[in-house]
Design a protein around this motif. Structure first.
Motif, PDB file in Angstrom:
ATOM      1  N   GLY A   1       6.902   7.726   2.240  1.00 29.32           N
ATOM      2  CA  GLY A   1       7.876   8.461   1.418  1.00 29.32           C
ATOM      3  C   GLY A   1       8.338   7.702   0.176  1.00 29.32           C
ATOM      4  N   ALA A   2       8.592   6.422   0.317  1.00 29.56           N
ATOM      5  CA  ALA A   2       9.152   5.659  -0.808  1.00 29.56           C
ATOM      6  C   ALA A   2       8.092   5.237  -1.821  1.00 29.56           C
ATOM      7  CB  ALA A   2       9.895   4.424  -0.284  1.00 29.56           C
TER       8      ALA A   2
ATOM      9  N   ALA B   1       0.829  -1.209   0.000  1.00 31.70           N
ATOM     10  CA  ALA B   1       0.000   0.000   0.000  1.00 31.70           C
ATOM     11  C   ALA B   1       0.861   1.257   0.000  1.00 31.70           C
ATOM     12  CB  ALA B   1      -0.922  -0.013   1.222  1.00 31.70           C
ATOM     13  N   ALA B   2       0.506   2.163  -0.897  1.00 33.21           N
ATOM     14  CA  ALA B   2       1.225   3.439  -1.046  1.00 33.21           C
ATOM     15  C   ALA B   2       0.404   4.548  -0.428  1.00 33.21           C
ATOM     16  CB  ALA B   2       1.441   3.720  -2.536  1.00 33.21           C
ATOM     17  N   ASN B   3       0.948   5.178   0.604  1.00 33.79           N
ATOM     18  CA  ASN B   3       0.294   6.354   1.189  1.00 33.79           C
ATOM     19  C   ASN B   3       1.049   7.586   0.704  1.00 33.79           C
ATOM     20  OD1 ASN B   3      -0.922   8.302   2.743  1.00 33.79           O
ATOM     21  ND2 ASN B   3       0.208   7.782   4.612  1.00 33.79           N
ATOM     22  N   TRP B   4       0.463   8.277  -0.257  1.00 40.09           N
ATOM     23  CA  TRP B   4       1.160   9.414  -0.857  1.00 40.09           C
ATOM     24  C   TRP B   4       1.179  10.644   0.054  1.00 40.09           C
ATOM     25  CZ3 TRP B   4      -1.049   9.375  -6.581  1.00 40.09           C
ATOM     26  CH2 TRP B   4      -0.469   8.313  -7.272  1.00 40.09           C
ATOM     27  N   LYS B   5       0.431  10.606   1.139  1.00 38.34           N
ATOM     28  CA  LYS B   5       0.297  11.779   2.023  1.00 38.34           C
ATOM     29  C   LYS B   5      -0.088  12.991   1.156  1.00 38.34           C
ATOM     30  CE  LYS B   5       3.904   9.682   4.788  1.00 38.34           C
ATOM     31  NZ  LYS B   5       4.309   9.608   6.171  1.00 38.34           N
TER      32      LYS B   5
ATOM     33  N   ALA C   1       2.691   5.877 -15.881  1.00 40.16           N
ATOM     34  CA  ALA C   1       4.050   5.312 -15.882  1.00 40.16           C
ATOM     35  C   ALA C   1       4.078   3.974 -15.143  1.00 40.16           C
ATOM     36  CB  ALA C   1       5.024   6.305 -15.238  1.00 40.16           C
ATOM     37  N   PHE C   2       3.341   3.896 -14.039  1.00 41.94           N
ATOM     38  CA  PHE C   2       3.321   2.660 -13.243  1.00 41.94           C
ATOM     39  C   PHE C   2       2.740   1.507 -14.060  1.00 41.94           C
ATOM     40  CE2 PHE C   2       1.277  -0.173 -10.090  1.00 41.94           C
ATOM     41  CZ  PHE C   2       2.411  -0.534  -9.372  1.00 41.94           C
ATOM     42  N   LEU C   3       1.608   1.775 -14.721  1.00 46.05           N
ATOM     43  CA  LEU C   3       0.933   0.703 -15.447  1.00 46.05           C
ATOM     44  C   LEU C   3       1.730   0.226 -16.659  1.00 46.05           C
ATOM     45  CD1 LEU C   3      -2.820   1.754 -15.287  1.00 46.05           C
ATOM     46  CD2 LEU C   3      -1.575   0.159 -13.832  1.00 46.05           C
ATOM     47  N   GLN C   4       2.542   1.111 -17.197  1.00 47.37           N
ATOM     48  CA  GLN C   4       3.388   0.692 -18.318  1.00 47.37           C
ATOM     49  C   GLN C   4       4.364  -0.400 -17.903  1.00 47.37           C
ATOM     50  OE1 GLN C   4       5.486   3.641 -20.466  1.00 47.37           O
ATOM     51  NE2 GLN C   4       3.675   4.181 -21.662  1.00 47.37           N
ATOM     52  N   GLU C   5       4.780  -0.347 -16.650  1.00 51.46           N
ATOM     53  CA  GLU C   5       5.806  -1.288 -16.177  1.00 51.46           C
ATOM     54  C   GLU C   5       5.228  -2.436 -15.357  1.00 51.46           C
ATOM     55  OE1 GLU C   5       9.049  -1.021 -16.866  1.00 51.46           O
ATOM     56  OE2 GLU C   5       8.739   0.826 -18.013  1.00 51.46           O
ATOM     57  N   TYR C   6       4.094  -2.203 -14.712  1.00 51.91           N
ATOM     58  CA  TYR C   6       3.591  -3.175 -13.738  1.00 51.91           C
ATOM     59  C   TYR C   6       2.446  -3.976 -14.338  1.00 51.91           C
ATOM     60  CZ  TYR C   6       2.010  -5.231  -9.385  1.00 51.91           C
ATOM     61  OH  TYR C   6       1.666  -6.129  -8.408  1.00 51.91           O
ATOM     62  N   ALA C   7       2.752  -5.186 -14.805  1.00 62.11           N
ATOM     63  CA  ALA C   7       1.727  -6.060 -15.391  1.00 62.11           C
ATOM     64  C   ALA C   7       0.864  -6.641 -14.283  1.00 62.11           C
ATOM     65  CB  ALA C   7       2.399  -7.182 -16.171  1.00 62.11           C
ATOM     66  N   ALA C   8      -0.399  -6.901 -14.607  1.00 60.73           N
ATOM     67  CA  ALA C   8      -1.336  -7.442 -13.609  1.00 60.73           C
ATOM     68  C   ALA C   8      -0.811  -8.767 -13.070  1.00 60.73           C
ATOM     69  CB  ALA C   8      -2.705  -7.637 -14.240  1.00 60.73           C
TER      70      ALA C   8
ATOM     71  N   ALA D   1       9.493   5.165  -9.697  1.00 63.10           N
ATOM     72  CA  ALA D   1      10.574   4.169  -9.820  1.00 63.10           C
ATOM     73  C   ALA D   1      10.722   3.375  -8.526  1.00 63.10           C
ATOM     74  CB  ALA D   1      11.885   4.859 -10.187  1.00 63.10           C
ATOM     75  N   SER D   2      10.693   4.090  -7.420  1.00 64.49           N
ATOM     76  CA  SER D   2      10.833   3.425  -6.128  1.00 64.49           C
ATOM     77  C   SER D   2       9.621   2.533  -5.846  1.00 64.49           C
ATOM     78  CB  SER D   2      11.014   4.516  -5.067  1.00 64.49           C
ATOM     79  OG  SER D   2      10.623   4.086  -3.823  1.00 64.49           O
ATOM     80  N   TRP D   3       8.428   3.029  -6.180  1.00 60.60           N
ATOM     81  CA  TRP D   3       7.223   2.242  -5.912  1.00 60.60           C
ATOM     82  C   TRP D   3       7.171   0.989  -6.792  1.00 60.60           C
ATOM     83  CZ3 TRP D   3       4.510   0.793  -2.272  1.00 60.60           C
ATOM     84  CH2 TRP D   3       3.247   0.221  -2.429  1.00 60.60           C
TER      85      TRP D   3
END
Ligand code: PEP
Length: 260
Positions: free
Chosen positions: A245-246, A17-21, A35-42, A251-253
């Motif tokens: 934060g990360a 889980a990503a909490n972007w604050k 950008a995330f979906l381009q790299e992260y396949a289901a 890229a980090s996520w």
């Protein structure tokens, strides 16, 4: 799987889980998701959750539409359905904007904005009313830890948070153990210490919801990054990670989302 109002949702584990604050406004959120979906396949061996700021919810929800492995949540709600609460949003509004989850009792809400256990209980109940899942955060401050009060603090927060629910047999619940001294500080709980607290929380959950406790994901949070995610996730009883934060940079996520 989509969340079903009134019925338990499933969250394939690990839950990452990503909490972007207060980061990634609507335009940045859209770029992030693209950008995330381009790299992260289901994939069906984990659940990705994103908690954007409320204004970015529609952009994120639209961006991940059709991706049942990715859930979108809101970072905060008010417990009322509507009314004279300037600046607040209700669970129903968050749901209608595309959220299927709510973060409740994050340490910044508790310690910066003065949120009490009673308020957290009302927010959990509001999420239940709206048919949303919720992720209840618990964690001790450094002073409480040094005073040996960690266990009583986290168990008290858990019991209080769930005290206003109507139907424990259907409620969609996740927990996050986030020691306050570890959030945004670069300090982590040792994996063994996190495991011990998670086991304690699971045992209390068992007292409250019975056998369903085994299926409730318990996440660890506090200065998780792509360097320590793997070892924390490998700790017994750690079913996922809540990352602040990360998670803000794509890229980090991506690296954390793909942790083996
Ligand atoms: C958080 O916001 O829940 C959190 C754990 O933050 P960070 O990862 O930055 O410590």
């Amino acid at each position: 799987m989509a969340d079903r109002p009134g019925g338990p949702a499933t969250f394939p584990r690990p839950v990452l889980a990503a909490n972007w604050k207060m980061n990634n406004g609507p335009a940045q959120a859209k770029s992030f998701v693209d950008a995330f979906l381009q790299e992260y396949a289901a994939r069906n061996d984990r659940t990705i959750v994103v908690f954007p700021p409320a204004l970015s919810l529609p952009a994120v929800a639209a961006g991940v539409r059709g991706r049942t492995d990715i859930r979108v949540g809101t970072q905060n709600i008010h417990w009322a359905q509507k009314g004279a609460f300037t600046g607040e949003i209700s669970a129903e509004m968050a749901r209608d904007a595309g959220a299927s989850l709510v973060l409740v009792g994050h340490s910044e809400r508790r310690h910066v904005f003065g949120e009490t256990d009673d308020m957290c209980a009302k927010k959990c109940a509001a999420a239940e009313r709206a048919g949303l899942a919720f992720m209840l955060c618990v964690g001790e401050t450094l002073e409480q830890r040094e005073a040996g009060a960690t266990e009583s603090v986290v168990l008290g927060q858990l019991e209080a948070g769930l005290s206003g629910l109507r139907d424990l047999s259907t409620v969609n619940l996740l927990l996050a153990y986030e020691p306050v001294w570890a959030i945004g500080t670069g300090l982590n709980a040792k994996p063994g210490d996190a495991s011990a607290i998670h086991a304690l929380l699971r045992s209390k959950l068992h007292d409250i919801v019975g056998e369903r406790a085994a299926a409730i994901p318990i996440l660890y949070g506090g200065s998780v990054n792509d360097g320590n995610a793997r070892v924390l996730l490998a700790a017994p009883e750690v079913d996922g990670l809540l990352v602040g934060g990360a998670s803000v940079e794509v890229a980090s996520w991506l690296r954390i989302s793909g942790v083996p």
